[in-house]
Motif scaffolding. Structure first.
Motif, PDB file in Angstrom:
ATOM      1  N   GLN A  86      -3.726   6.187  -7.352  1.00 14.41           N
ATOM      2  CA  GLN A  86      -4.116   7.492  -8.175  1.00 14.41           C
ATOM      3  C   GLN A  86      -5.088   8.413  -7.858  1.00 14.41           C
ATOM      4  O   GLN A  86      -4.816   9.603  -7.613  1.00 14.41           O
ATOM      5  N   ASN A  87      -6.037   7.784  -8.148  1.00 10.40           N
ATOM      6  CA  ASN A  87      -7.510   8.477  -7.664  1.00 10.40           C
ATOM      7  C   ASN A  87      -7.500   9.111  -6.426  1.00 10.40           C
ATOM      8  O   ASN A  87      -7.901  10.279  -6.199  1.00 10.40           O
ATOM      9  N   SER A  88      -7.086   8.032  -5.376  1.00 11.50           N
ATOM     10  CA  SER A  88      -7.280   8.392  -3.884  1.00 11.50           C
ATOM     11  C   SER A  88      -6.268   9.706  -3.794  1.00 11.50           C
ATOM     12  O   SER A  88      -6.789  10.481  -3.015  1.00 11.50           O
ATOM     13  N   ASP A  93      -8.053  11.250  -0.720  1.00  9.03           N
ATOM     14  CA  ASP A  93      -8.846  10.346   0.092  1.00  9.03           C
ATOM     15  C   ASP A  93      -7.859   9.494   0.972  1.00  9.03           C
ATOM     16  O   ASP A  93      -7.745   8.379   0.549  1.00  9.03           O
ATOM     17  N   LYS A  94      -7.383  10.209   2.005  1.00  5.78           N
ATOM     18  CA  LYS A  94      -6.494   9.432   2.800  1.00  5.78           C
ATOM     19  C   LYS A  94      -6.816   8.399   3.641  1.00  5.78           C
ATOM     20  O   LYS A  94      -5.989   7.249   3.684  1.00  5.78           O
ATOM     21  N   ALA A  95      -8.033   8.233   3.919  1.00  8.31           N
ATOM     22  CA  ALA A  95      -8.530   7.195   4.951  1.00  8.31           C
ATOM     23  C   ALA A  95      -8.534   5.990   3.889  1.00  8.31           C
ATOM     24  O   ALA A  95      -8.067   4.977   4.050  1.00  8.31           O
ATOM     25  N   PHE A  98      -4.958   4.764   3.072  1.00  6.69           N
ATOM     26  CA  PHE A  98      -4.287   4.138   4.279  1.00  6.69           C
ATOM     27  C   PHE A  98      -4.841   2.757   4.345  1.00  6.69           C
ATOM     28  O   PHE A  98      -3.936   1.715   4.521  1.00  6.69           O
ATOM     29  N   LYS A  99      -5.775   2.646   4.170  1.00  9.14           N
ATOM     30  CA  LYS A  99      -6.584   1.287   4.168  1.00  9.14           C
ATOM     31  C   LYS A  99      -6.074   0.390   3.369  1.00  9.14           C
ATOM     32  O   LYS A  99      -5.769  -0.687   3.894  1.00  9.14           O
ATOM     33  N   TYR A 100      -5.885   0.736   2.280  1.00  5.94           N
ATOM     34  CA  TYR A 100      -5.512   0.097   0.949  1.00  5.94           C
ATOM     35  C   TYR A 100      -4.130  -0.347   1.010  1.00  5.94           C
ATOM     36  O   TYR A 100      -3.492  -1.529   1.129  1.00  5.94           O
ATOM     37  N   LEU A 101      -3.501   0.777   1.330  1.00  2.00           N
ATOM     38  CA  LEU A 101      -1.911   0.452   1.544  1.00  2.00           C
ATOM     39  C   LEU A 101      -1.280  -0.367   2.790  1.00  2.00           C
ATOM     40  O   LEU A 101      -0.489  -1.288   2.744  1.00  2.00           O
ATOM     41  N   GLY A 120       8.256  14.758  -1.355  1.00  6.87           N
ATOM     42  CA  GLY A 120       8.954  13.728  -0.374  1.00  6.87           C
ATOM     43  C   GLY A 120       8.448  13.718   0.904  1.00  6.87           C
ATOM     44  O   GLY A 120       8.806  12.851   1.584  1.00  6.87           O
ATOM     45  N   LYS A 121       7.491  14.341   0.964  1.00 12.06           N
ATOM     46  CA  LYS A 121       6.864  14.639   2.381  1.00 12.06           C
ATOM     47  C   LYS A 121       5.673  13.220   2.672  1.00 12.06           C
ATOM     48  O   LYS A 121       4.892  13.463   1.601  1.00 12.06           O
ATOM     49  N   PRO A 122       5.639  12.650   3.715  1.00 15.28           N
ATOM     50  CA  PRO A 122       4.968  11.603   3.661  1.00 15.28           C
ATOM     51  C   PRO A 122       3.358  11.989   3.540  1.00 15.28           C
ATOM     52  O   PRO A 122       3.160  12.857   4.296  1.00 15.28           O
ATOM     53  N   ILE A 123       2.494  11.056   2.852  1.00 13.46           N
ATOM     54  CA  ILE A 123       1.391  11.471   2.965  1.00 13.46           C
ATOM     55  C   ILE A 123       0.448  10.463   3.798  1.00 13.46           C
ATOM     56  O   ILE A 123      -0.144  10.442   4.645  1.00 13.46           O
TER      57      ILE A 123
END
Ligand SMILES: Nc1ncnc2c1ncn2[C@@H]1O[C@H](COP(=O)(O)OP(=O)(O)OP(=O)(O)O)[C@@H](O)[C@H]1O
Ligand SMILES: [Mg+2]
Length: 662
Positions: A86-88, A93-95, A98-101, A120-123
Motif C-alpha cells: 500500500q505504501n509503495s 514506488d514502482k521499482a 515490482f521487485k516484491y510482487l 483497472g489500468k495495470p501499474i
C-alpha cells in the motif's frame, strides 16, 4: 414333430438315464439362470461400487482444484492488504513494488500477478513489466475487485489478453486440436485461448478508498500440477499391470488441456476432445456424467462435471477416471469362481443323484430280473425288499403274486395228477366192470349148461352107485369082481363130486346171511386146514385188523371161498413158503378186504385171463372149479375178487366184501 420325436426317444431311455438327464436339465437350467442373473447382479454391483468410488474421487479432485484456486485467492488477498504494498502504491514506488510482487509470483508459481489502479489500468505487471498500456476493465474479476469484492474463479482468457500478460502464456495455451472419432463435429483446428485459475482483490487505502486491484492466476493449459496432484492424492499413484489406475483431466470446453491420460507413446493426451455424449450431457445440459467411457485407448469408469466461470457459465469439465480393467478382472474372477463352484455343485449333485437313483432303480431292476425269471418258469425267485416305500410295496405285492401264482400252479399240477389218477382208476374200474360182466355172462351161460348136464348125469350116477353097492353086497367078498365094483363105486363117487361141484357152481343158491366177524371165519378155516398135509411146509402169517365191523354174509359160503384160496396158495408152494393172510378195512371204509398173499409160483398173464373160468386148471387132479365157484359166491355178496401176481414171485388174491350188506 421334432419335439415329439425327441420326446419319444427320451421316454425310451433307461430309467436311470432318464432320471439323470431330467435332473441335469433342471439343475443346468437353474444354474444357467442363477449364473446369468448372478453375474449380471455381480457386474452391476461391482460397477456401481466403482462408480460410487469414482464419484467420490471426483469430489476429492474438486477439493484439490478449489484448493489451488483458494491458494491464489489467498496470495492475492494477503498481498493486496500488505502495508508495504500500500505504501509503495501511495508513493508510486514502482521499482520496489515490482521487485516484491515479482518475487511473490515466482515464489508461488503464479503465471500472472498484476497490480492495477482504480481504473483497472495495470501499474505493475510482473509477467511482462514493460507492458501496461492496456486496461483490465473488461475482466469480470478485476471489475468486481475494484468494486471491493475478493473473488476467485476459473476464467477463459483470450489470446490477446494472454499476449498482454505474457507471450509465452499465449504459446502455452495454444493447442493443435487432434481429430477425435467420437467427439462433436467441429471445424476448429486449434485453440488459442487459455483457461486460467484467477483471483482478484481490491487495494484499499487508509481512508477506505479503493485505489486499485491485485489479480493473479495460473494458466491451466499444459499445466499438470492439479491433475498430477489429484492422481497422487486420490489414487496414490497406483498402477495396474503397468497402467496407471487413476487419471484426471481438465477440459477447456471439450478440449483436453491438462491431463495425465497418456497416449500409446506415453505422451499426455492433450489436444484430444471429449466424446459427443459427454459434451451434450456436461457442457450443454450442465449435468454430471458418470459412466464407463473409452478414454484415449482404454475403458475407464469416468466421472465428468462442469467447470463454471464467475458468472456461472460452463466453460470446461473436470474429469476423473478409474481404469475399468481391475474391476472387470475382479468381476471375471468372481464369475469364474462362481461358475467353478456351480460346476462343482452340479458334479456333486450328479454323484448324489447317481446314488439316489441307484437306490430307487435297483429294486426295479430286481423286479425286471424277477419277472424274466418267472417268465422262464422259476417261481421260487423272490424280490428282495429293502425299504417300505412304494417300490418296496410293489415288490411285496409282486412276491405275494408270485407266491399265489406258484400255489395256483402247484394246484394245477396236482389237479392234473389227480385227474390222471382218477381217469386211471375209472378206466380200471370200467375194465374190471367189463371183465366181471363178461365173467358173469360166461358163468351164467356155463351155469345153465352145467346145471342141465349135472341134472341129467346125477340120476344115472345115483343109479350106478346104488347098483354098484347092490352088486358089491351080492358078490362074495373074496371075488375079484369086488375090486372092479369098488373102482366103479369110487369113480362114480368122484363123478358125483364133480357133478356136486358143478351144481354148486350152477345153482347159485341165495346166500343165507348173518352178521359175522370175518376174522373169526379166517381163524376157523386156518384151524381146520393147518392139520392138512398140503399145508405141511407152509408158514401162515396172520395180519388181521382188530375191531373190524361185523358184516352180513353167508358164513359157510365165505368159508368155502377162503378154503379154496388157502388150498390154491398152498398148492402153488409145493416146496413150501409163506402165506400171509391180512384183513383190513378199505380206505373208503366201504369194504372189508381179506388178502391171501403167497410166495408161490405165480400166475402168467395168459393164465390170469382164464383164472375164474370153470374147469380152468393147471393141476393134474384139479377140477378147475374152485375159483369159479368162489367168484360166484363173492359176486352173490356184491363183493369182488382181485388178483395180483408175478411169475415165480408169488400171488395175491384179495376178497372185498361190502361192510353194509344189501
Ligand atoms: N395161488 C395160486 N398160485 C398159482 N396158481 C393158482 C393159484 N390159485 C389158483 N391158481 C391157478 O388157477 C387154476 C384154477 O384154480 P381152481 O382153484 O379154480 O382149480 P384147481 O385148483 O386147479 O382145481 P381144484 O380147485 O378143483 O382143486 C389152478 O389150476 C392154478 O393153475
Ligand atoms: Mg383150487
Amino acid at each position: 414333430m421334432i419335439f415329439k420325436r425327441y420326446m419319444n426317444k427320451f421316454l425310451n431311455l433307461p430309467l436311470r438315464l432318464k432320471f439323470i438327464l431330467s435332473f441335469l436339465a433342471v439343475i443346468s437350467l437353474g444354474g444357467l439362470l442363477t449364473l446369468t442373473f448372478g453375474t449380471r447382479l455381480e457386474h452391476r454391483t461391482i460397477i456401481s461400487l466403482a462408480q460410487a468410488k469414482v464419484q467420490h474421487d471426483l469430489a476429492s479432485a474438486w477439493m484439490v482444484y478449489n484448493e489451488k484456486l483458494n491458494d491464489i485467492r489467498d496470495i492475492v488477498l494477503i498481498n493486496s492488504n500488505r502495508e508495504s504494498v500500500q505504501n509503495s502504491v501511495k508513493n508510486n514506488d514502482k521499482a520496489t513494488l515490482f521487485k516484491y510482487l515479482d518475487r511473490i509470483r515466482k515464489d508461488f508459481n503464479l503465471d500472472v500477478l498484476t497490480l492495477t489502479d482504480a481504473q483497472g489500468k495495470p501499474i505493475i505487471r510482473t509477467s511482462q513489466p514493460d507492458f501496461w498500456e492496456d486496461e483490465q476493465i473488461n475482466d469480470p474479476l478485476v471489475i468486481r475487485a475494484l468494486r471491493g469484492e475478493i473473488v476467485a474463479a476459473t476464467q477463459i482468457i483470450s489470446r490477446e489478453e494472454l499476449i498482454k500478460e505474457n507471450k509465452t502464456l499465449a504459446e502455452q495455451a495454444y493447442l493443435e486440436i487432434i481429430p477425435t472419432p467420437k467427439a462433436a463435429p467441429s471445424a476448429k483446428k486449434h485453440e488459442e485461448n487459455g483457461m486460467m485459475l484467477k483471483a482478484a482483490a481490491p487495494l484499499i487505502d487508509e481512508n477506505n478508498n479503493i485505489v486499485g486491484s491485485l489479480y493473479g492466476g495460473i494458466l491451466l493449459n499444459r499445466n499438470y500440477e492439479i491433475v498430477d496432484r489429484v492422481k497422487e492424492i486420490v489414487f496414490k499413484g497406483e498402477r495396474y499391470k503397468g497402467r496407471e489406475i487413476g487419471t484426471a483431466t481438465i477440459f477447456q470446453h471439450d478440449l483436453r488441456i491438462s491431463t495425465n491420460v497418456k497416449k500409446e507413446n506415453g505422451v499426455r493426451a492433450i489436444g484430444t476432445r471429449v466424446s459427443l455424449e459427454v459434451n451434450q450431457a456436461v457442457l450443454k445440459e450442465g449435468r454430471s456424467w458418470i459412466h464407463r467411457a473409452f478414454v484415449v485407448n482404454d475403458w475407464y469408469i469416468s466421472a465428468y462435471e462442469p467447470i463454471k466461470n464467475i458468472d456461472g457459465e460452463i466453460i470446461g469439465i473436470l474429469y476423473v477416471g478409474m481404469l475399468e480393467k481391475p474391476y472387470i478382472d475382479l468381476r471375471n474372477k468372481v464369475m469364474i469362481t462362481f461358475t467353478g463352484i456351480a460346476v462343482l455343485c452340479v458334479i456333486i449333485l450328479l454323484v448324489i443323484l447317481f446314488f439316489i437313483t441307484s437306490t430307487i432303480i435297483r429294486p426295479l431292476q430286481n423286479m425286471v430280473f424277477a419277472t424274466n425269471k418267472i417268465a422262464r418258469g422259476d417261481m421260487n425267485y423272490k424280490v428282495e425288499i429293502d425299504f417300505q416305500d412304494e417300490v418296496g410295496q410293489l415288490a411285496q405285492s409282486y412276491n405275494q403274486m408270485t407266491e399265489a401264482l406258484k400255489t395256483a400252479n402247484q394246484k394245477l399240477i396236482q389237479w392234473g395228477k389227480t385227474l390222471e389218477k382218477r381217469v386211471e382208476e375209472r378206466t380200471k374200474e370200467l375194465q374190471d366192470m367189463q371183465g366181471s360182466m363178461i365173467q358173469s355172462e360166461k358163468m351164467a351161460s356155463l351155469g345153465k349148461i352145467a346145471a342141465g348136464v349135472a341134472h341129467e348125469i346125477n340120476n344115472p350116477l345115483t343109479s350106478i352107485l346104488i347098483n354098484a353097492h347092490l352088486m358089491m353086497e351080492i358078490t362074495p367078498e373074496e371075488s375079484p369082481l369086488q375090486e372092479n365094483l369098488n373102482m366103479i363105486s369110487e369113480e362114480t363117487s368122484r363123478c358125483s363130486d364133480i357133478v356136486k361141484g358143478l351144481l354148486e357152481f350152477a345153482r347159485q343158491n341165495p346166500p343165507l346171511k348173518s352178521y359175522v366177524d370175518i376174522n373169526g371165519i379166517v381163524e376157523t378155516v386156518i384151524g381146520i386146514l393147518e392139520k392138512q398135509v398140503t399145508l405141511k411146509n407152509v408158514q401162515i402169517l396172520k395180519k388181521l385188523e382188530e375191531k373190524l365191523p361185523l358184516i352180513e354174509v353167508d358164513a359157510s359160503k365165505i368159508k368155502q371161498v377162503f378154503w379154496n384160496l388157502i388150498i390154491n396158495a398152498a398148492e402153488a408152494m409145493p416146496e413150501g413158503g409163506t402165506l400171509t393172510i391180512c384183513s383190513r378195512l378199505s380206505r373208503s371204509e366201504e369194504f372189508i378186504e381179506i388178502e391171501f398173499l403167497d410166495t408161490g409160483i405165480g400166475i402168467s398173464d395168459e393164465q390170469k385171463k382164464k383164472l375164474f373160468d370153470p374147469f380152468f386148471t393147471t393141476k393134474g387132479g384139479g377140477t378147475g372149479l374152485g375159483l369159479a365157484v368162489s367168484y360166484g359166491i363173492i359176486e352173490q355178496h356184491q363183493g369182488k375178487i382181485g388178483v395180483r401176481s408175478q411169475l415165480s414171485q408169488g400171488s395175491s388174491f384179495t376178497v372185498s366184501l361190502p361192510v353194509k350188506g344189501t
